[in-house]
Design an enzyme around this catalytic site. Structure first.
Site, PDB file in Angstrom:
ATOM      1  N   LYS A 280      41.015  51.500  31.957  1.00  0.00           N
ATOM      2  CA  LYS A 280      39.937  52.485  32.152  1.00  0.00           C
ATOM      3  C   LYS A 280      40.196  53.721  31.298  1.00  0.00           C
ATOM      4  CE  LYS A 280      38.845  51.532  37.035  1.00  0.00           C
ATOM      5  NZ  LYS A 280      37.451  51.120  36.823  1.00  0.00           N
ATOM      6  N   ARG A 358      36.785  41.739  42.808  1.00  0.00           N
ATOM      7  CA  ARG A 358      36.182  40.443  43.156  1.00  0.00           C
ATOM      8  C   ARG A 358      37.222  39.326  43.094  1.00  0.00           C
ATOM      9  NH1 ARG A 358      31.792  41.002  38.457  1.00  0.00           N
ATOM     10  NH2 ARG A 358      32.165  43.185  38.963  1.00  0.00           N
TER      11      ARG A 358
HETATM   12  N1  BES Z   1      37.012  49.945  41.352  1.00  0.00           N
HETATM   13  C1  BES Z   1      36.053  49.692  40.339  1.00  0.00           C
HETATM   14  C2  BES Z   1      34.637  50.041  40.787  1.00  0.00           C
HETATM   15  C3  BES Z   1      34.316  51.500  40.862  1.00  0.00           C
HETATM   16  C4  BES Z   1      33.931  52.187  39.727  1.00  0.00           C
HETATM   17  C5  BES Z   1      34.335  52.149  42.074  1.00  0.00           C
HETATM   18  C6  BES Z   1      33.612  53.522  39.808  1.00  0.00           C
HETATM   19  C7  BES Z   1      34.004  53.469  42.151  1.00  0.00           C
HETATM   20  C8  BES Z   1      33.629  54.166  41.033  1.00  0.00           C
HETATM   21  C9  BES Z   1      36.045  48.225  39.947  1.00  0.00           C
HETATM   22  O1  BES Z   1      37.265  47.564  40.044  1.00  0.00           O
HETATM   23  C10 BES Z   1      35.624  48.154  38.519  1.00  0.00           C
HETATM   24  O2  BES Z   1      36.342  48.643  37.701  1.00  0.00           O
HETATM   25  N2  BES Z   1      34.453  47.570  38.280  1.00  0.00           N
HETATM   26  C11 BES Z   1      33.916  47.470  36.973  1.00  0.00           C
HETATM   27  C12 BES Z   1      33.394  46.069  36.802  1.00  0.00           C
HETATM   28  C13 BES Z   1      32.995  45.730  35.401  1.00  0.00           C
HETATM   29  C14 BES Z   1      34.219  45.661  34.533  1.00  0.00           C
HETATM   30  C15 BES Z   1      32.278  44.404  35.417  1.00  0.00           C
HETATM   31  C16 BES Z   1      32.764  48.477  36.854  1.00  0.00           C
HETATM   32  O3  BES Z   1      32.039  48.682  37.829  1.00  0.00           O
HETATM   33  O4  BES Z   1      32.666  49.091  35.791  1.00  0.00           O
HETATM   34 ZN    ZN Z   2      38.462  47.726  38.304  1.00  0.00          ZN
END
Ligand code: BES
Ligand code: ZN
Ligand code: ZN
Length: 510
Positions: A280, A358
């Site tokens: 990230k 997931r």
């Molecule tokens: N924990 C994050 C989701 C999230 C993002 C929660 C921002 C709260 C605020 C999750 O693990 C994630 O990173 N999801 C990605 C999925 C994508 C790579 C398909 C997302 O939502 O960007």
């Molecule tokens: Zn994530």
């Protein structure tokens, strides 16, 4: 804060402060507020006439009585417009009164049950809301502050004053339920607010097992060897990049009839989400990376809900499941393109290591099958896409079981935690078809919250299943788009613990 119930006349009540209320637009207060007004020689009425007291929602006018009545101060709380009055507004004004008392460094205050008389709500329901609001509003996360001057923690006591002796039992019962619920919410908030270095998977599992012991839940904790031995390849795939070993926690509450199949709750427990090799950015579109310490909020919600089940001795059977791991990049981390095998045998192509929630839920849901559950309900800070769809003021509900979806929506409405359903049309499944495995863990930007749910649906394998994406409402960063009710201090909100507790309280054998 200690919450007590007493019988008496609020106008003659002695305390550092008494709390009464007023609807907006009311010129001459009635009920308890009217009685206090009368005892003060019509002072409240005069203040209304002068425009100093308006009854606007969450206004709190503080009137020093200077010996005119036994109470040192009267708080006149604005209930807002009568037509917009809800139980949740009772929670909010109650939190407001307690926080005003804190500002004045008061140790104790006494209140009437807002909403019960003039408001027209059921006494028990209103008393529960008064108690919840005060307890949740005065919640603090102060564990890491070494000096606390200038940081008030009070008030220590709230007395609910009711005029009738015969209603004491009902109010006391409501206070008991509210206290158990607020304790559960506070537990979730404490865990979610805690920094990741103090809530490694091992720490969290220890906390869950200590809690289980305290309230009499069955608890099993599986370690990294168990996880691999049981074939939880998706969980292990996420965990292998971290020096902190994963854990898998299972809590059981058998309060219902023997023949009743359990409800399985599965919570995402990523104790920190760096994204893994699909790292990230420091500042993401939805916030800074440090906030990803809250990525275990699903697991915290499950622990807290299980705690409330035991404390309230709910007549239902519930199993709480939490896969716990960090998501880190490391020499042994999984890489985009890796294919993992889940406990249920299905394979996943991991195209983005940041879509890790997931993955661990696939194994959590797969494990839940062992219990032959009547329904599986998973809770997760799963996608940024859910936040783009609904903002942070509501959680997203999706699933294959209409009845449970309805239960969730009704419970959320009852407790003032907003929830909204997104569709799970079959067509969305196209986006997670993999060339090399059974499914892939990303479905592209469009409908990202839905394709994530579609992915999870695969692992529920036709069993009734509901998914709550809580990425939005779980955290209050103070910004205008944040979930910030008066009873939501900065940081973890504790959403959706109250929704789940309410749903289980209202659960009747199908
Ligand atoms: N924990 C994050 C989701 C999230 C993002 C929660 C921002 C709260 C605020 C999750 O693990 C994630 O990173 N999801 C990605 C999925 C994508 C790579 C398909 C997302 O939502 O960007
Ligand atoms: Zn994530
Ligand atoms: Zn995550």
């Amino acid at each position: 804060m200690d919450v007590r119930v007493s019988v008496g006349d609020i106008a003659a009540w002695k305390d550092e402060a008494i709390v009464v209320n007023l609807f907006e637009g009311v010129g001459r207060p009635g009920g308890a507020t009217g009685a206090v007004d009368k005892a003060l020689g019509g002072a409240i009425g005069q203040l209304i006439a002068a425009g100093d007291v308006t009854g606007k929602f969450k206004e709190c006018f503080i009137y020093p009585t200077l010996g005119k009545i036994p109470a040192a101060r009267v708080f006149v709380l604005g209930l807002g417009e009568r037509g917009k009055f809800t139980v949740d507004r009772i929670r909010e004004v109650s939190a407001k009164a307690a926080l005003e008392a804190r500002k004045l460094k008061l140790n104790s205050l006494s209140t009437i049950v807002h909403g019960a008389g003039v408001g027209g709500f059921d006494l028990g329901e209103a008393a529960e809301a008064v108690t919840e609001g005060a307890l949740l509003g005065t919640y603090r996360f102060a564990r890491y502050k070494t000096k606390t001057e200038g940081e008030e923690s009070g008030p220590d006591a709230l007395t609910i004053v009711t005029p009738e002796k015969r209603s004491v039992r009902e109010v006391e019962k409501a206070v008991g339920v509210a206290r158990a619920t607020a304790t559960a919410v506070s537990m979730a908030r404490d865990l979610i607010n805690a920094p990741s270095n103090d809530k490694t998977p091992r720490h969290l599992a220890d906390t869950a097992s200590a809690m289980a012991k305290e309230v009499n839940l069955k608890c099993a904790v599986y370690d990294e060897k168990d996880i691999q031995r049981m074939g939880m390849g998706a969980l292990w795939g996420v965990a292998r990049g971290s020096d902190q070993p994963p854990r898998f926690v299972v809590l059981e509450w058998w309060g219902g009839p023997k023949a009743q199949k359990p409800i399985a709750l599965v919570g995402k427990g990523i104790t920190f989400d760096t994204g893994g090799i699909s790292l990230k950015p420091q500042e993401g579109m939805l916030g800074p990376m440090w906030e990803m310490k809250y990525d275990m909020a699903g697991a915290a919600t499950v622990f807290a809900t299980m705690r409330a089940c035991a404390e309230l001795k709910l007549p239902v059977n519930v199993v709480g499941i939490a896969p716990l791991t960090e998501n880190m990049p490391g020499g042994n981390a999984q890489k985009p393109g890796d294919i993992v095998r889940t406990i249920g045998g299905k394979t996943i192509e991991v195209l983005n290591t940041d879509a890790e929630g997931r993955l661990i839920l696939a194994d959590g849901i797969g494990y839940a099958m062992k219990y032959d559950p009547q329904v599986i309900l998973d809770v997760a800070t799963l996608t940024g896409a859910a936040v783009f769809a609904l903002g942070k003021k509501a959680l997203a509900v999706m699933g294959t079981d209409r009845k449970t979806i309805r239960r969730v929506l009704e419970a959320s409405q009852a407790v003032g935690e907003r929830a909204w359903e997104l569709p799970l049309f079959e067509e969305y499944g196209e986006q997670i078809k993999s060339d090399f495995a059974d499914v892939k863990n990303v479905g592209g930007r469009p409908a990202g919250a839905i394709t994530a749910a579609k992915f999870l649906e695969t692992f529920a394998d036709g069993r009734p299943w509901v998914h709550l994406d809580i990425a939005g409402p779980v955290w209050n960063d103070g910004a205008p788009d944040a979930p910030k009710k008066e009873y939501h201090p900065k940081g973890a909100t504790g959403v959706p613990v109250r929704t789940l507790v309410r749903m289980l309280r209202d659960w009747k054998a199908a």
